[in-house]
Scaffold this active site. Sequence first.
Site, PDB file in Angstrom:
ATOM      1  N   GLU A  40      42.363  48.885  11.580  1.00  0.00           N
ATOM      2  CA  GLU A  40      43.817  49.010  11.497  1.00  0.00           C
ATOM      3  C   GLU A  40      44.257  50.452  11.666  1.00  0.00           C
ATOM      4  O   GLU A  40      45.305  50.730  12.268  1.00  0.00           O
ATOM      5  CB  GLU A  40      44.307  48.465  10.139  1.00  0.00           C
ATOM      6  N   GLU A  41      43.461  51.376  11.139  1.00  0.00           N
ATOM      7  CA  GLU A  41      43.883  52.768  11.076  1.00  0.00           C
ATOM      8  C   GLU A  41      43.986  53.440  12.443  1.00  0.00           C
ATOM      9  O   GLU A  41      44.545  54.532  12.562  1.00  0.00           O
ATOM     10  CB  GLU A  41      42.927  53.571  10.184  1.00  0.00           C
TER      11      GLU A  41
END
Length: 356
Positions: free
Chosen positions: A211-212
């Site tokens: 996600e990051e």
Amino acid sequence: MRPESFDFLQKYLNNPSPTGFEKEGQKLWLEYIKPYTDSYFVDTYGTVVGVVNPEAKYKVVIEAHADEISYFVNYITKEGYLYLRRNGGSDPLVAPSKRVNIFGTKGIVKAVFGWPAIHVRKADQDKAPTIETVFLDCGAASADEVEELGIHVGSVVTFEDELMVLNDKFYVGRALDNRMGGFMIAEVARLLKENGKTLPFGLYIVNAVQEEIGLRGAEMVAHRINPDVAIVTDVTHDSQSPMYDKKTAGDISCGKGPVITYGPAVQNNLRDLIIDTAKEQDIAFQRAAATRSTGTDTDAFAYSGMGVASALISLPLKYMHTTVETVHKDDVEAVIQLIYETLLRIEDGHDFRYFV
């Protein structure tokens, strides 16, 4: 919180799971949720999905992301110092004097972010640390010695800090963004199982990777599951501590409940169902407004396939992307309860369209 749940939380948070290298943390998470699901699958990049009622046609996702920010070794000097590249939104400003783990070919190597002492720095050098100026010292005196330790360009670096409890009210540590979310959705699965709740749809408990660096794990798994509904949980900024401007950050506080987001990616009817659930169950909640996007995996699910009814329930957090990310115990329990109660109000074939 049950002692068994806290033991899992502590083990899960203390285990490094940098973006792209989430495997060991995902194994821990999977082992915890297995007793509460009917089946599971793991995709090519490491996203793990526990499934309840896998034969059901109507599919509901509850989701968090598993990865934490980190660094890559990018350059090794002839003197044995290491310069880095960011893996996700790592902040060099918090790096000096921190201890780290470097994941080399021979195992973990300890190192520190070095920094010149205050009384030897010149005024023109006394600037905020940047990715170009921070460096690691692993105790080696040469590039050859670094290589002998098993460190190479591309080795992953994570901070060493672990979970602690602050004033018996707060959980503090690195990677609460967003492995606290993974913990919360796992607890929802546990409660459903232990309370004997039978859902009229397929429930997909998703712990997504990467996600990051752009919601990539959610993007991949959304296409695979092709869900009808997605309830995503992530963290959001507590704006009460110094240096926040509430006019831009909103007025969000740890301890005052989950944050429900308004924005284009958030499906209004699903959001209203969550709000109605909170009111009916007397769960305190807060509101936030997104701009073009939420910046969370909500966006990846909402815009996948032909469009998925998606909503975001956020956990207020202080000091995001530092080693002292801080959340309130009561908020953690409230997010778990809100997701749990919302699932019990979703019907088989629930039509969230605005009109037909």
